[in-house]
Design a protein around this motif. Structure first.
Motif, PDB file in Angstrom:
ATOM      1  N   LYS A  73       0.953  -1.371  -0.087  1.00 41.78           N
ATOM      2  CA  LYS A  73      -0.004  -0.053  -0.039  1.00 41.78           C
ATOM      3  C   LYS A  73       0.927   1.238  -0.121  1.00 41.78           C
ATOM      4  O   LYS A  73       0.789   2.302  -0.817  1.00 41.78           O
ATOM      5  CB  LYS A  73      -0.790  -0.107   1.334  1.00 41.78           C
ATOM      6  CG  LYS A  73      -1.865   1.011   1.392  1.00 41.78           C
ATOM      7  CD  LYS A  73      -2.847   1.093   2.534  1.00 41.78           C
ATOM      8  CE  LYS A  73      -3.797   2.017   2.625  1.00 41.78           C
ATOM      9  NZ  LYS A  73      -4.772   1.896   3.722  1.00 41.78           N
ATOM     10  N   LYS A  77       1.146   3.917  -3.166  1.00 42.06           N
ATOM     11  CA  LYS A  77       1.137   5.402  -3.111  1.00 42.06           C
ATOM     12  C   LYS A  77       2.476   6.160  -3.137  1.00 42.06           C
ATOM     13  O   LYS A  77       2.413   7.171  -4.070  1.00 42.06           O
ATOM     14  CB  LYS A  77       0.960   5.677  -1.493  1.00 42.06           C
ATOM     15  CG  LYS A  77      -0.606   5.379  -0.993  1.00 42.06           C
ATOM     16  CD  LYS A  77      -0.704   5.924   0.531  1.00 42.06           C
ATOM     17  CE  LYS A  77      -2.021   5.499   0.864  1.00 42.06           C
ATOM     18  NZ  LYS A  77      -2.347   5.792   2.480  1.00 42.06           N
ATOM     19  N   SER A 107      -5.111  10.885   3.108  1.00 40.97           N
ATOM     20  CA  SER A 107      -6.159  10.237   3.272  1.00 40.97           C
ATOM     21  C   SER A 107      -6.487   8.974   2.114  1.00 40.97           C
ATOM     22  O   SER A 107      -5.956   9.074   1.187  1.00 40.97           O
ATOM     23  CB  SER A 107      -7.560  10.922   3.341  1.00 40.97           C
ATOM     24  OG  SER A 107      -7.945  11.472   2.293  1.00 40.97           O
ATOM     25  N   ASP A 108      -6.976   7.937   2.504  1.00 44.05           N
ATOM     26  CA  ASP A 108      -7.314   6.892   1.688  1.00 44.05           C
ATOM     27  C   ASP A 108      -8.210   7.404   0.396  1.00 44.05           C
ATOM     28  O   ASP A 108      -8.175   7.305  -0.782  1.00 44.05           O
ATOM     29  CB  ASP A 108      -8.071   5.732   2.009  1.00 44.05           C
ATOM     30  CG  ASP A 108      -7.011   4.831   3.050  1.00 44.05           C
ATOM     31  OD1 ASP A 108      -5.761   4.998   2.766  1.00 44.05           O
ATOM     32  OD2 ASP A 108      -7.490   3.889   3.780  1.00 44.05           O
TER      33      ASP A 108
END
Length: 132
Positions: A73, A77, A107-108
């Protein structure tokens, strides 16, 4: 255990080194991140106790499923944000440096929007007909 920026950096580093070299030892992390051996040793112990990494008798470090999830993850990013910045005209070195900071606090939802925007632009570029 709350995942902090330093933990994300460690997991991403283990992930990148494993992809590049096939194996990871603490000294590889020391050399890559520029941290002291005792600092990396303490971190690996903490991550092992919390189920993010395993370390075998030869000192080989592996991410667990939980650690791998965070590493992938963070890596995604890092790369998407850097590429998005470069598509806006930011030079590569600055884009990767900035993305390393942004990846930890975005933020996601915001990341998902940037990813969608960036990938849709890539698809449009691939669909454009070649000039004659």
């Amino acid at each position: 255990m709350q995942i902090r920026q330093s933990a994300e950096d460690y997991f991403e580093t283990i992930y990148v080194l494993k992809k590049a070299n096939g194996s990871v030892r603490a000294i590889d992390i020391v050399n890559h991140l520029g941290f002291s051996k005792p600092t990396v040793s303490v971190a690996m112990k903490k991550f092992r106790e919390n189920g993010f990494v395993t370390v075998d008798e030869d000192g080989q470090i592996e991410l667990t499923k939980q650690g791998l999830f965070i590493a992938e993850k963070t890596y995604e990013k890092h790369n998407i944000i850097a590429r998005a910045l470069m598509s806006l005209g930011v030079d590569e070195k600055t884009a990767y440096e900035d993305s390393c900071r942004i990846e930890h606090c975005i933020s996601d939802d915001s990341f998902a929007a940037i990813k969608k925007w960036y990938l849709s632009g890539k698809e449009e570029q691939e669909e454009e007909p070649a000039e004659k």
